[in-house]
Design an enzyme around this catalytic site. Structure first.
Site, mmCIF file in Angstrom:
data_model
loop_
_atom_site.group_PDB
_atom_site.id
_atom_site.type_symbol
_atom_site.label_atom_id
_atom_site.label_comp_id
_atom_site.label_asym_id
_atom_site.label_seq_id
_atom_site.Cartn_x
_atom_site.Cartn_y
_atom_site.Cartn_z
ATOM 1 N N LYS A 84 73.255 31.987 2.454
ATOM 2 C CA LYS A 84 72.227 31.191 3.143
ATOM 3 C C LYS A 84 72.625 29.737 3.288
ATOM 4 O O LYS A 84 72.274 29.094 4.278
ATOM 5 C CB LYS A 84 70.879 31.325 2.427
ATOM 6 C CG LYS A 84 70.277 32.705 2.612
ATOM 7 C CD LYS A 84 68.773 32.703 2.514
ATOM 8 C CE LYS A 84 68.236 34.056 2.954
ATOM 9 N NZ LYS A 84 66.817 34.227 2.716
ATOM 10 N N LYS A 103 73.690 43.550 6.516
ATOM 11 C CA LYS A 103 72.343 44.052 6.229
ATOM 12 C C LYS A 103 71.382 43.723 7.382
ATOM 13 O O LYS A 103 71.480 42.663 7.989
ATOM 14 C CB LYS A 103 71.955 43.403 4.902
ATOM 15 C CG LYS A 103 70.525 43.063 4.665
ATOM 16 C CD LYS A 103 70.348 42.366 3.332
ATOM 17 C CE LYS A 103 69.590 41.060 3.501
ATOM 18 N NZ LYS A 103 68.191 41.053 3.350
ATOM 19 N N LYS A 141 65.744 39.768 8.818
ATOM 20 C CA LYS A 141 64.736 39.127 9.667
ATOM 21 C C LYS A 141 65.356 38.057 10.538
ATOM 22 O O LYS A 141 64.889 37.760 11.616
ATOM 23 C CB LYS A 141 63.703 38.426 8.796
ATOM 24 C CG LYS A 141 62.793 39.339 8.059
ATOM 25 C CD LYS A 141 61.796 38.452 7.320
ATOM 26 C CE LYS A 141 61.139 39.176 6.194
ATOM 27 N NZ LYS A 141 60.962 38.332 5.017
HETATM 28 P P1 ATP Z 1 66.035 37.185 5.468
HETATM 29 O O1 ATP Z 1 66.944 37.943 6.341
HETATM 30 O O2 ATP Z 1 65.263 36.102 6.187
HETATM 31 O O3 ATP Z 1 66.646 36.724 4.192
HETATM 32 P P2 ATP Z 1 65.001 39.662 4.585
HETATM 33 O O4 ATP Z 1 64.919 40.516 5.783
HETATM 34 O O5 ATP Z 1 66.112 39.862 3.625
HETATM 35 O O6 ATP Z 1 64.895 38.167 5.031
HETATM 36 P P3 ATP Z 1 63.109 39.311 2.421
HETATM 37 O O7 ATP Z 1 61.765 38.739 2.543
HETATM 38 O O8 ATP Z 1 64.167 38.435 1.860
HETATM 39 O O9 ATP Z 1 63.616 39.832 3.837
HETATM 40 O O10 ATP Z 1 63.058 40.685 1.621
HETATM 41 C C1 ATP Z 1 61.897 41.394 1.307
HETATM 42 C C2 ATP Z 1 62.234 42.702 0.626
HETATM 43 O O11 ATP Z 1 62.885 43.580 1.535
HETATM 44 C C3 ATP Z 1 63.177 42.584 -0.574
HETATM 45 O O12 ATP Z 1 62.782 43.480 -1.584
HETATM 46 C C4 ATP Z 1 64.512 42.940 -0.017
HETATM 47 O O13 ATP Z 1 65.383 43.441 -1.003
HETATM 48 C C5 ATP Z 1 64.129 44.019 0.984
HETATM 49 N N1 ATP Z 1 65.101 44.107 2.079
HETATM 50 C C6 ATP Z 1 65.406 43.118 2.946
HETATM 51 N N2 ATP Z 1 66.326 43.541 3.834
HETATM 52 C C7 ATP Z 1 66.609 44.829 3.517
HETATM 53 C C8 ATP Z 1 67.482 45.809 4.068
HETATM 54 N N3 ATP Z 1 68.241 45.543 5.114
HETATM 55 N N4 ATP Z 1 67.522 47.023 3.490
HETATM 56 C C9 ATP Z 1 66.730 47.317 2.417
HETATM 57 N N5 ATP Z 1 65.877 46.426 1.849
HETATM 58 C C10 ATP Z 1 65.817 45.197 2.377
#
Ligand code: ATP
Ligand code: LTN
Length: 328
Positions: free
Chosen positions: A112, A192, A195
């Protein structure tokens, strides 16, 4: 006493199927028979730049989405992190027993800070997360694979504090799904699903329209083969099979057995049907409740009161253990 589960999602961007199968789907199963606490972690969200107006909007959106995905507000507590000052207070205290080295190892910080530029909050992110969890004497934390390292830090800090100042914190256990803990981008299956991905085609959002979902799945990257086989398969294809299994509530092996020999085209249609069916139900429920702000605010008010009361117990023990403030 019931086991306590605690987890959180940042109110940034839009929730996607990675968040859903990696985190929220587990929350829904685990809320039964446990004391479930789900937090909207807005203080974590400001570690990367946000538009304040949008951030506020997202709180109610996220609350409605939690419920639309199956969180039952009669069973679980939902609250906003910044409404309980104990989180920042314990975060500060835990800072004093955290070493630079522990935080420098965190891969999320490296990723990040490269993407958004560094700030101390981003560096300190995992300590605030440890505070979130430890305040509630949490037994289990359901999260995706990417949070494993942060959970290890929370355990290490709890152990260190207990050793130095007396038994105050319970040691939390991460609950990471076996198969869908890391959903990958449909366009770049080595990273991965996220968002904040700039390539919108790689991420299926929970509130996408049917056409958007079908288009994204149809255009998902696979490989030069044409039919599903157990012996081989690219990262792209196995990611699609992982998503299929998660939505179908079955193991990856069962999916391979069921789908072997099908053409990629046929499989993508089956997958799209499955995702569209589930997400259309989530969207319908979301649309029913999103407009009822009084209802959503009531849930968050109740959640806040519960969170403050419950975490005050731990906070008092922490203050006593450290000799902070005056005797109660
Ligand atoms: P960003 O990309 O902005 O960091 P994010 O999509 O990773 O956001 P978070 O709010 O950080 O979302 O994560 C919320 C939950 O979703 C956490 O438990 C995280 O481990 C899970 N998560 C996020 N992305 C994935 C993914 N690609 N596969 C499985 N679990 C995920
Ligand atoms: N860092 C987490 C969000 C989060 C969290 C928590 C998850 C903040 N505090 C406590 C579980 C428990 C993420 O998903 N990015």
């Amino acid at each position: 006493m019931d086991k306590v589960i605690f987890s959180g999602v940042q109110p940034s961007g839009n929730l996607h199927i990675g968040n859903y199968v990696g985190a929220l789907k587990q929350w829904v199963t685990m809320q039964e028979g446990r004391d479930a606490i789900f937090c909207i972690v807005d203080l974590h969200t400001i570690t990367v730049p946000q538009d304040p107006k949008v951030l506020r909007e997202k709180i109610l959106e996220m609350t409605a989405l939690y419920i639309a995905c199956g969180i039952d507000p009669e069973k679980a507590h939902i609250f906003v992190q910044s409404e309980n000052p104990n989180h920042t207070q314990l975060g500060w205290i835990l800072n004093t027993i955290t070493s630079f080295g522990q935080l420098e190892r965190m891969t999320q910080f490296k990723e990040k800070s490269q993407k958004y530029g560094e700030n101390v909050g981003l560096f300190d992110y995992p300590v605030l997360m440890a505070a979130d969890i430890l305040l509630y004497q949490t037994d289990e934390v359901p999260v995706g694979e990417d949070q494993k390292q942060h959970l290890e830090l929370a355990r290490d800090l709890a152990k260190k504090f207990n050793k130095q100042f007396g038994e105050v914190f319970k040691l939390p256990i991460p609950v990471i799904g076996k198969e869908a803990a890391r959903v990958m981008s449909l366009q770049a299956p080595t990273s991965k699903m996220s968002k904040s991905d700039v390539n919108q085609l790689g991420t299926v959002y929970l509130l996408d329209s049917e056409d958007q979902i079908r288009e994204k799945i149809k255009k998902a990257v696979t490989d030069s083969q044409t039919h599903i086989s157990k012996d081989r398969g690219s990262e792209g294809l196995s990611n699609l099979l992982t998503i299929y299994s998660a939505f179908k509530n079955q193991t990856l092996t069962d999916s391979y057995n069921q789908l072997e020999g099908k053409s990629y085209g046929e499989f993508k249609t089956l997958l799209a049907d499955l995702v569209v069916l589930d997400l259309s139900q989530i969207k319908k429920k979301y649309e029913e409740i999103r407009g009822n702000e009084e209802y959503l605010n009531q849930i968050l008010d109740g959640g806040r009161d519960f969170a403050i009361e419950k975490s005050n117990e731990t906070m008092q023990k922490v203050l006593d253990a450290l000799g902070l403030g005056r005797t109660a």
